[in-house]
Write a protein that holds these residues in place. Structure first.
Motif, short mmCIF file in Angstrom:
data_model
loop_
_atom_site.label_atom_id
_atom_site.label_comp_id
_atom_site.label_asym_id
_atom_site.label_seq_id
_atom_site.Cartn_x
_atom_site.Cartn_y
_atom_site.Cartn_z
N VAL A 292 0.84 -1.20 0.00
CA VAL A 292 0.00 0.00 0.00
C VAL A 292 0.87 1.25 0.00
O VAL A 292 0.62 2.21 -0.75
N ALA A 293 1.91 1.26 0.81
CA ALA A 293 2.79 2.43 0.87
C ALA A 293 3.49 2.65 -0.47
O ALA A 293 3.61 3.79 -0.94
N LEU A 294 3.94 1.56 -1.09
CA LEU A 294 4.63 1.70 -2.37
C LEU A 294 3.70 2.20 -3.45
O LEU A 294 4.05 3.09 -4.25
N ILE A 295 2.50 1.64 -3.52
CA ILE A 295 1.53 2.06 -4.54
C ILE A 295 1.14 3.52 -4.33
O ILE A 295 1.08 4.31 -5.27
N LEU A 296 0.90 3.87 -3.09
CA LEU A 296 0.49 5.24 -2.78
C LEU A 296 1.60 6.22 -3.14
O LEU A 296 1.33 7.28 -3.73
N ALA A 297 2.84 5.88 -2.79
CA ALA A 297 3.95 6.76 -3.12
C ALA A 297 4.10 6.91 -4.64
O ALA A 297 4.36 8.01 -5.14
N SER A 298 3.94 5.80 -5.36
CA SER A 298 4.09 5.85 -6.82
C SER A 298 2.99 6.68 -7.47
O SER A 298 3.26 7.54 -8.31
N VAL A 299 1.73 6.43 -7.07
CA VAL A 299 0.61 7.17 -7.65
C VAL A 299 0.71 8.65 -7.29
O VAL A 299 0.49 9.53 -8.13
N GLY A 300 1.06 8.93 -6.03
CA GLY A 300 1.19 10.32 -5.62
C GLY A 300 2.28 11.05 -6.38
O GLY A 300 2.11 12.21 -6.77
N GLY A 301 3.41 10.37 -6.58
CA GLY A 301 4.48 10.99 -7.35
C GLY A 301 4.06 11.26 -8.78
O GLY A 301 4.38 12.33 -9.34
N TYR A 302 3.33 10.33 -9.38
CA TYR A 302 2.86 10.51 -10.75
C TYR A 302 1.89 11.70 -10.84
O TYR A 302 2.00 12.55 -11.73
N VAL A 303 0.95 11.76 -9.88
CA VAL A 303 -0.02 12.86 -9.88
C VAL A 303 0.69 14.20 -9.72
O VAL A 303 0.36 15.19 -10.38
N LEU A 304 1.71 14.21 -8.86
CA LEU A 304 2.43 15.46 -8.62
C LEU A 304 3.17 15.91 -9.87
O LEU A 304 3.19 17.10 -10.22
N LEU A 305 3.78 14.96 -10.57
CA LEU A 305 4.50 15.32 -11.80
C LEU A 305 3.54 15.81 -12.87
O LEU A 305 3.83 16.76 -13.61
N GLU B 141 2.86 21.24 -10.70
CA GLU B 141 3.19 22.04 -9.51
C GLU B 141 4.66 22.41 -9.56
O GLU B 141 5.52 21.56 -9.78
N PRO B 142 4.97 23.69 -9.34
CA PRO B 142 6.37 24.11 -9.39
C PRO B 142 7.18 23.45 -8.29
O PRO B 142 6.64 23.04 -7.26
N THR B 143 8.49 23.35 -8.53
CA THR B 143 9.37 22.76 -7.53
C THR B 143 9.25 23.54 -6.23
O THR B 143 9.33 24.76 -6.21
N GLY B 144 9.04 22.83 -5.13
CA GLY B 144 8.87 23.50 -3.84
C GLY B 144 9.25 22.56 -2.72
O GLY B 144 9.89 21.52 -2.92
N MET B 145 8.80 22.94 -1.52
CA MET B 145 9.17 22.18 -0.34
C MET B 145 8.65 20.75 -0.39
O MET B 145 9.38 19.81 -0.07
N ARG B 146 7.40 20.57 -0.79
CA ARG B 146 6.85 19.23 -0.80
C ARG B 146 7.61 18.33 -1.76
O ARG B 146 7.96 17.20 -1.42
N ARG B 147 7.90 18.85 -2.95
CA ARG B 147 8.65 18.05 -3.90
C ARG B 147 10.05 17.75 -3.38
O ARG B 147 10.60 16.66 -3.61
N ALA B 148 10.65 18.70 -2.67
CA ALA B 148 11.99 18.47 -2.11
C ALA B 148 11.95 17.36 -1.06
O ALA B 148 12.81 16.47 -1.05
N TYR B 149 10.96 17.43 -0.17
CA TYR B 149 10.82 16.38 0.84
C TYR B 149 10.59 15.02 0.18
O TYR B 149 11.18 13.99 0.58
N LEU B 150 9.73 14.99 -0.82
CA LEU B 150 9.45 13.73 -1.53
C LEU B 150 10.72 13.18 -2.17
O LEU B 150 11.00 11.97 -2.09
N PHE C 141 13.84 13.76 -1.32
CA PHE C 141 14.77 13.29 -0.29
C PHE C 141 14.36 11.93 0.24
O PHE C 141 15.19 11.00 0.34
N LEU C 142 13.09 11.77 0.61
CA LEU C 142 12.62 10.51 1.18
C LEU C 142 12.73 9.37 0.18
O LEU C 142 13.10 8.24 0.54
N ALA D 69 10.99 1.81 6.77
CA ALA D 69 9.58 1.89 7.18
C ALA D 69 9.21 3.33 7.51
O ALA D 69 8.12 3.80 7.17
N PHE D 70 10.13 4.03 8.16
CA PHE D 70 9.90 5.43 8.49
C PHE D 70 9.88 6.31 7.24
O PHE D 70 8.93 7.09 7.03
N THR D 71 10.88 6.18 6.39
CA THR D 71 10.96 7.05 5.21
C THR D 71 9.84 6.76 4.21
O THR D 71 9.27 7.69 3.63
N VAL D 72 9.50 5.49 4.02
CA VAL D 72 8.46 5.14 3.06
C VAL D 72 7.09 5.59 3.56
O VAL D 72 6.25 6.07 2.79
#
Length: 630
Positions: A344-357, A361-370, A372-373, A412-415
């Protein structure tokens, strides 16, 4: 039960009357975050096995988590405020377990013991607290990051995404494995610290030298020190991750505040917090570094604990396999436990990253945190595979980690944090504007149920009854009888052994002890001269008794020789020496009746470490108080 107690504790005593109490309760409940309450409520199914009778003693460290606590408690009751000695280890000769085992988790469990819980129940309650605190920490951290990432002038609702992140952190497979497969108390407690340490350092660097910086510095230092005092593993694994995050956060701050002096101040604050954390842990680290080398090291890094036998194959990160066995197949095909990241975490991270791209949305703090993690998560996965063997071989200190898959705690923490940020991207860009907050709330609830559904199958373990012998010295004795290869020795042991004069005492059908105190263990023996042992006693950090000898004699004390032992004969300090070949203690006594008392006391590294830790703590509290009065 826990939430009402927390609410009750927040109320002043003058309000504990009728209408005033009801009004105070309504106001307090009104201030509580309903999403946080929901998060704690949805965490409870993960704790359900802890409420059942019995305990998973057959889990990897299931017995250790209990019998470490019972020996820690015995030393505390014997007057050792910072226990170093575990009296029942090595067939009763004892071992300086708490020189190498960080103590904070045992202090937390000790609270429940002093409140009347048995050792097994105290361990279970400690895990329950750890799960609730870890969920809370991830929730607060993700909310904080999302609020920092929001465009200026906006106040987005970050709670739905934070709820998802908190639940993911609870139900992510390795978090559940750490408790129900491994039953590793201190390992699990570490996961409760991770988000709070990141949050403290993030705020320290983000706000720099703005007002209240001493308080933020103290909080960051205390959080990191708490983590380091929970498990030695954190020093080699989590500390480098915190340093990497601090550098990342300083880079972000440099973009927003390009003045060189400002960056130097932020860097100094982060470095100061890290240094203060190390100084706070000096009471543990100095004895570990000074006295640890006198212990047999090879047993901790060879055979069962050789990292070369425990690398993870890439496919295992995505395999749904789950088991209660061990990672006992170097090739990975027949490992008895799972190492999955969490679908679930992997799918959510992948879908969220795709939606964000796709959102533009311009490069910002959220994209930087994403970014890094995601980058750190990939590096952590790489470090757990045999592809990183050269790095493990190049850095010998990594061998102390023992199992490369232990880094799953960090992933587990970063994902989980990554998936929480990605969920917010989905809620922000993947939900039509006209749907409004209602759709976000519905989406968060749907994801929450999906997270629980995906992880609930991993909640639980085979249970065994809580029998009396499980909570006294016989538990240690029987474990060592079954696993003699896991008996560790000191440098003074010339001839290894697997039995002792106390072996029969532990095996006796009428064995009894009262919180570590026992008058039946054979602690004294007259090895030269004629006489008899009149009486003897054994406690958590001391032992001794009375001997009556016809003339000059030598008495052997059945305790492992180690720095810190103070031997007294009739109340006077006496010169003791190593008794060969088993590295015990022996002392000479003149003829007559004499009382012999042996107690684990301070050593120069322990005294120096305690002074440094207390001085640092007082300095931080002083800075905090000074800041509050300004």
């Amino acid at each position: 039960m826990i939430l009402p107690l927390m609410i009750w504790a927040t109320l002043p005593s003058r309000l504990f009357t009728g209408a005033a109490l009801r009004g105070a309760l309504r106001r307090t409940l009104g201030r509580l975050d309903p999403y946080l309450l929901l998060l704690w409520l949805l965490t409870l199914p993960a704790l359900a096995p802890l409420a059942m009778p019995g305990y998973f003693y057959d889990a990897h460290d299931g017995q250790h988590s209990v019998f470490y606590l019972l020996q820690f408690d015995a030393s505390l009751r014997d007057g050792a405020l910072w226990p170093r000695w575990a009296m029942h280890h090595i067939q009763g000769y004892g071992y300086p377990t708490f020189v190498i085992q960080a103590p904070l988790g045992f202090y937390l469990a000790e609270i429940f013991v002093l409140l009347g819980a048995g050792y097994t129940l105290a361990v279970k309650l400690t895990w329950a607290v750890a799960f609730l605190v870890s969920a809370w920490g991830m929730y607060v951290l993700v909310r904080d990051w999302l609020e920092k990432s929001a465009p200026r002038g906006t106040q987005p609702d970050t709670r739905p995404a934070a709820l998802v992140a908190g639940l993911l952190y609870v139900y992510i497979p390795y978090h559940l494995a750490d408790i129900y497969v491994r039953a590793a108390l201190n390992d699990t407690l570490l996961l409760a610290w991770f988000p709070w340490v990141f949050l403290a350092f993030d705020r320290l660097i983000a706000e720099g030298s703005a007002p209240s910086w001493p308080r933020r510095l103290a909080l960051a230092a205390l959080a990191l020190a708490g983590c380091l005092l929970t498990h030695t593993f954190a020093l080699l694994s989590f500390t480098p991750l915190v340093m990497l995050f601090a550098l990342f956060r300083l880079a972000l701050a440099a973009k927003r505040h390009p003045l060189r002096g400002d960056l130097l101040r932020r860097t100094a604050l982060a470095a100061g917090a890290g240094a203060a954390a190390l100084l706070l842990t000096a009471a543990f680290l100095l004895p570990l570094l000074a006295e640890g080398p006198t212990l047999e090291q090879q047993v901790y890094v060879s055979n069962t604990y050789d990292y070369r036998n425990h690398f993870v194959q890439w496919g295992q990160f995505f395999s749904p396999f789950w088991g209660f066995g061990y990672s006992d197949d170097p090739g990975g095909a027949n490992d008895g436990m799972g190492f999955q990241i969490g679908s679930v975490a992997l799918i959510l991270a992948s879908v969220g990253g795709y939606v964000l791209l796709r959102s533009g949305e311009p490069t910002g703090m959220r994209r930087a945190y994403l970014s890094f993690l995601a980058s750190v998560s990939v590096v952590l996965l790489f470090m757990m595979t045999s592809a990183a063997l050269l790095l493990w071989n190049t850095l010998p200190m990594l061998a102390i980690i023992q199992f490369p898959w232990r880094l799953l705690a960090l992933s587990a923490f970063t994902v989980s944090a990554l998936a929480g940020l990605a969920a917010d991207a989905i809620f922000t860009h993947g939900v039509p504007d006209e749907s409004g907050p209602a759709m976000q709330e519905a989406g968060a609830l749907l994801l929450a149920l999906l997270v629980i559904f995906a992880g609930f199958g991993y909640v639980g373990a085979p249970l065994q009854p809580v029998e009396p012998w499980r909570e006294d010295g016989r538990a240690v004795f029987r474990f060592e009888q079954e696993h003699p290869d896991m008996i560790a020795y000191t440098q003074w042991v010339q001839q290894p052994f697997t039995t002792s004069p106390m072996t029969g005492d532990y095996a006796a059908a009428d064995y009894r002890e009262d919180y570590g105190e026992n008058g039946r263990l054979t602690r004294l023996a007259i090895v030269t001269g004629q006489g008899e042992v009149v009486s003897q006693y054994s406690r958590g950090s001391s032992a001794g008794g009375v001997v009556r000898v016809d003339g000059p004699a030598t008495v052997r004390v059945h305790l492992t020789y180690f720095p810190g032992w103070q031997v007294r004969v009739d109340g006077q300090l006496a010169a003791a020496r190593v008794s060969n070949p088993h590295g015990l203690i022996e002392v000479d006594v003149p003829g007559g009746e004499h009382r012999i008392d042996v107690r684990m006391g301070p050593t120069p590294p322990r005294i120096t470490g305690a002074i440094i830790s207390w001085a640092t703590l007082l300095a931080l509290l002083g800075a905090w108080g000074w800041d509050a009065r300004r």
